[in-house]
Scaffold this motif. Sequence first.
Motif, PDB file in Angstrom:
ATOM      1  N   VAL A 105      39.851  39.506  44.312  1.00  0.00           N
ATOM      2  CA  VAL A 105      40.842  40.227  43.515  1.00  0.00           C
ATOM      3  C   VAL A 105      40.864  41.706  43.891  1.00  0.00           C
ATOM      4  CG1 VAL A 105      39.329  40.747  41.537  1.00  0.00           C
ATOM      5  CG2 VAL A 105      41.780  40.463  41.178  1.00  0.00           C
ATOM      6  N   HIS A 160      52.517  34.106  39.495  1.00  0.00           N
ATOM      7  CA  HIS A 160      51.657  34.986  40.280  1.00  0.00           C
ATOM      8  C   HIS A 160      50.564  34.189  40.982  1.00  0.00           C
ATOM      9  CE1 HIS A 160      52.887  39.123  39.103  1.00  0.00           C
ATOM     10  NE2 HIS A 160      53.356  38.510  38.029  1.00  0.00           N
ATOM     11  N   ALA A 161      49.983  34.811  41.990  1.00  0.00           N
ATOM     12  CA  ALA A 161      48.791  34.245  42.629  1.00  0.00           C
ATOM     13  C   ALA A 161      47.603  34.452  41.696  1.00  0.00           C
ATOM     14  CB  ALA A 161      48.542  34.924  43.972  1.00  0.00           C
ATOM     15  N   CYS A 162      46.910  33.386  41.365  1.00  0.00           N
ATOM     16  CA  CYS A 162      45.783  33.474  40.432  1.00  0.00           C
ATOM     17  C   CYS A 162      44.502  33.011  41.121  1.00  0.00           C
ATOM     18  CB  CYS A 162      46.047  32.621  39.189  1.00  0.00           C
ATOM     19  SG  CYS A 162      47.396  33.243  38.161  1.00  0.00           S
ATOM     20  N   LEU A 163      43.451  33.783  40.911  1.00  0.00           N
ATOM     21  CA  LEU A 163      42.125  33.458  41.447  1.00  0.00           C
ATOM     22  C   LEU A 163      41.316  32.831  40.326  1.00  0.00           C
ATOM     23  CD1 LEU A 163      43.327  35.616  43.387  1.00  0.00           C
ATOM     24  CD2 LEU A 163      40.995  36.375  43.811  1.00  0.00           C
ATOM     25  N   GLN A 200      53.782  42.843  43.752  1.00  0.00           N
ATOM     26  CA  GLN A 200      54.211  41.667  42.997  1.00  0.00           C
ATOM     27  C   GLN A 200      54.648  41.966  41.566  1.00  0.00           C
ATOM     28  OE1 GLN A 200      54.557  38.871  44.527  1.00  0.00           O
ATOM     29  NE2 GLN A 200      53.525  39.486  46.426  1.00  0.00           N
ATOM     30  N   GLY A 225      45.150  38.449  44.409  1.00  0.00           N
ATOM     31  CA  GLY A 225      45.845  37.911  43.249  1.00  0.00           C
ATOM     32  C   GLY A 225      45.282  38.478  41.960  1.00  0.00           C
ATOM     33  N   TYR A 231      48.121  44.825  44.771  1.00  0.00           N
ATOM     34  CA  TYR A 231      48.792  43.579  44.412  1.00  0.00           C
ATOM     35  C   TYR A 231      49.934  43.840  43.439  1.00  0.00           C
ATOM     36  CZ  TYR A 231      49.804  38.989  42.494  1.00  0.00           C
ATOM     37  OH  TYR A 231      50.471  37.866  42.084  1.00  0.00           O
ATOM     38  N   THR A 233      45.614  29.357  42.952  1.00  0.00           N
ATOM     39  CA  THR A 233      45.922  29.886  44.281  1.00  0.00           C
ATOM     40  C   THR A 233      44.669  29.937  45.140  1.00  0.00           C
ATOM     41  OG1 THR A 233      47.635  31.251  43.251  1.00  0.00           O
ATOM     42  CG2 THR A 233      47.004  31.793  45.519  1.00  0.00           C
ATOM     43  N   ALA A 273      43.765  42.965  38.297  1.00  0.00           N
ATOM     44  CA  ALA A 273      44.356  42.869  39.632  1.00  0.00           C
ATOM     45  C   ALA A 273      44.171  44.202  40.331  1.00  0.00           C
ATOM     46  CB  ALA A 273      45.835  42.497  39.552  1.00  0.00           C
TER      47      ALA A 273
END
Length: 296
Positions: free
Chosen positions: A233, A190-193, A178, A238, A174, A220, A170
């Motif tokens: 990222v 969490h926001a995940c790519l 977060q 994320g 971020y 996400t 990350a």
Amino acid sequence: MLDKMAFFIYVIRTGSISSAARQFNVSVSAGSRWLQELEQHFGTTLCHRSNRLLEATQAGQTLYEEFSPIVDNAERVTQKLAGFQDNEKGHINIACTPVYANHYLMDKITEYTRLNPKVTFNINVTPWALDHASTSDLMISANARFQGYREKDLLLVKRELLASPFVVVAAPRYTEKQGLPTQPEDLQDHACLVATTLTGSNEWIFQKGVENIVLKVPKTIEVNDSDLLLRGVSQGAGIAYLPQFVTQDAVENGALIPLLQDFTTSTWSLNLYYHPATVASPVASKFKDFLLDNPC
């Protein structure tokens, strides 16, 4: 008429007239005309359109099943006869996963064509390279390898080009906002790519000791290109799960930070697939050997 029948075989194999036309080096309009003339010759419809693809009718399926082996045998004879020619002259079709195409393949082809200027290439950049085995000389495809993984049987030879562990990364911007996940399960908040073309799904694999964790993370943002994922990222969109070699420069310059380093991940395995020597053309075999000797 035989050339039109062979064209029909490739229409069914590729699912489109345009793909078959590229294989035969004719225009799409000429390919459509060939197909119409073939149907007029047999007096029946041979294929119909379904979900943007062309599928064989019952009559077309009969033609495909009976004539497809003849097309394959003719191509094998052509390739064998090519063996009497200069191995440094010819054309190679390659289907390649984007991450290898973007980072390595073009450099390798450029180097090779300097030494072999009479060899020409067509590169199909696709996450689903193995789907093009019937129309390609070489396929370069990747999978996420982990304990218990089994690959489906293929009538192809497989050699590994690269192997790299996945890393969770990350951007500092971020994590400052977060927070840092300390356990794989924390990723669900969490926001995940996600790149399903890298991992096969949105399941990320972790191991610690004898415990294996298969975690389904939120999608996400989902893409099918690792370089686009890296860009996202790096900009703080994320957390991502990427092959280590893709993230190495960004980690070294501080643009990304590795997370969950106490856990082992799955391995990104990049493989070269090619047809057996009895089928492969000499020019493709020679480039295959060059690629295996110089994978990156």
